[in-house]
Enzyme design. Sequence first.
Site, PDB file in Angstrom:
ATOM      1  N   ALA A  34       0.902  -1.195   0.136  1.00 57.85           N
ATOM      2  CA  ALA A  34      -0.088  -0.104  -0.046  1.00 57.85           C
ATOM      3  C   ALA A  34       0.843   1.257  -0.031  1.00 57.85           C
ATOM      4  O   ALA A  34       0.588   2.255   0.959  1.00 57.85           O
ATOM      5  CB  ALA A  34      -0.854   0.064   1.052  1.00 57.85           C
ATOM      6  N   GLY A  38       5.676   8.369   1.267  1.00 53.72           N
ATOM      7  CA  GLY A  38       6.655   8.021   2.385  1.00 53.72           C
ATOM      8  C   GLY A  38       7.680   6.971   2.176  1.00 53.72           C
ATOM      9  O   GLY A  38       8.813   7.008   2.388  1.00 53.72           O
ATOM     10  N   HIS A  39       6.799   5.927   1.706  1.00 51.47           N
ATOM     11  CA  HIS A  39       7.700   4.512   1.072  1.00 51.47           C
ATOM     12  C   HIS A  39       8.595   5.043   0.091  1.00 51.47           C
ATOM     13  O   HIS A  39       9.886   4.437  -0.270  1.00 51.47           O
ATOM     14  CB  HIS A  39       6.709   3.670   0.584  1.00 51.47           C
ATOM     15  N   GLN A  63       2.499  -9.218  13.534  1.00 53.68           N
ATOM     16  CA  GLN A  63       2.543  -7.899  14.244  1.00 53.68           C
ATOM     17  C   GLN A  63       1.240  -7.579  14.178  1.00 53.68           C
ATOM     18  O   GLN A  63       0.816  -6.284  14.764  1.00 53.68           O
ATOM     19  CB  GLN A  63       3.351  -7.141  13.664  1.00 53.68           C
ATOM     20  N   GLY A 149      11.230   4.320   8.042  1.00 50.05           N
ATOM     21  CA  GLY A 149      10.712   5.681   8.205  1.00 50.05           C
ATOM     22  C   GLY A 149      10.789   6.184   9.629  1.00 50.05           C
ATOM     23  O   GLY A 149      10.493   5.321  10.735  1.00 50.05           O
ATOM     24  N   ASP A 152       7.765   5.913  12.113  1.00 51.27           N
ATOM     25  CA  ASP A 152       7.394   4.706  13.239  1.00 51.27           C
ATOM     26  C   ASP A 152       8.726   4.551  14.019  1.00 51.27           C
ATOM     27  O   ASP A 152       9.603   3.862  13.876  1.00 51.27           O
ATOM     28  CB  ASP A 152       7.292   3.290  12.496  1.00 51.27           C
ATOM     29  N   GLN A 155       9.727   1.851  16.375  1.00 51.21           N
ATOM     30  CA  GLN A 155       9.926   0.762  15.434  1.00 51.21           C
ATOM     31  C   GLN A 155      11.482   0.778  15.079  1.00 51.21           C
ATOM     32  O   GLN A 155      12.168  -0.214  14.964  1.00 51.21           O
ATOM     33  CB  GLN A 155       9.054   0.421  14.424  1.00 51.21           C
ATOM     34  N   SER A 187       0.527   7.500   5.943  1.00 51.07           N
ATOM     35  CA  SER A 187       0.454   6.364   6.565  1.00 51.07           C
ATOM     36  C   SER A 187      -0.530   5.535   5.618  1.00 51.07           C
ATOM     37  O   SER A 187      -1.603   6.223   5.019  1.00 51.07           O
ATOM     38  CB  SER A 187      -0.122   6.247   7.924  1.00 51.07           C
ATOM     39  N   SER A 188      -0.238   4.226   5.296  1.00 56.27           N
ATOM     40  CA  SER A 188      -1.222   3.419   4.768  1.00 56.27           C
ATOM     41  C   SER A 188      -2.482   3.494   5.326  1.00 56.27           C
ATOM     42  O   SER A 188      -3.711   3.367   4.465  1.00 56.27           O
ATOM     43  CB  SER A 188      -0.841   1.917   4.375  1.00 56.27           C
TER      44      SER A 188
END
Length: 284
Positions: A34, A38-39, A63, A149, A152, A155, A187-188
């Site tokens: 998705a 950002g990706h 997760q 990124g 997160d 993470q 964000s997705s």
Amino acid sequence: MKPDTVRTRADLKQIVDEWRRSRLTVAMVPTMGALHAGHLALVRAASEAADRVVVTLFVNPKQFGPAEDFGSYPRTEDSDRALLAELGVDVLFAPSAAEMYPDSFATSVSVGGPAEGLETAFRPHFFSGVATVVAKLLIAGMPDRAFFGEKDYQQLLVVRRMAADLGLPTEIVGCPTVREPDGLALSSRNAYLDARERAAAPALHRGMAEAAERIRSGEPPEPAIADALAAIRGAGFVVDYLEIRNADTLAPVADWRKDPLRMLAAARLGRTRLIDNIPVPNPA
């Protein structure tokens, strides 16, 4: 046409081994698909840092909790592949759940340190699932660098700690959060927001930014955070947490005037859970 799509770890290893024999450097961008801007910023950074780029696409069941959105999480492999082709990505690694977690699979990665608190208080399964799948991806591709990124942020620090602790020979690179013009972090899951919620969503970042500026100006964190919480809740959010932590370790802050500071938040707007974080400058 690029990217080549591979489904098994063995096929990925064969391709990367060929690159290694040619002394080429390799970067990896792990994703759940998705893809958004950002990706794509991560992919561009990876392309600048290495000769070959692998993007992974795997919606990781480990997760997601039982009441979370694993079944409805957007899956858009065809359009994702088209976006990656425009950026010249070399390989899309898109394994099945059976490839990553065969019936005999019985191992998970347990994480502490930066994994303690914040997200863990609300999603206790999350970072073990992330660390397990990222470890498997890094072992499968053995990239020189892997790109994540800062959106997160917890993470990112967990993955960086995990890679260092397990001795994985991959540099974990963090890239700045990409935002909409009104400040909403990409964000997705933003696709879940309806029109009213989307109009309210920037209040999360706005409240955080205002609190960070007050702290930079010398005001103690407590009243600034309290007012930010009130403003964010007033916009319709149910707040899971809004905290300032040590930016390097995510430990509680010992001295807010001297420690490196990061403000982190998670809040729900309707059925959508948004997370964000920003650096907090120390008082001048």
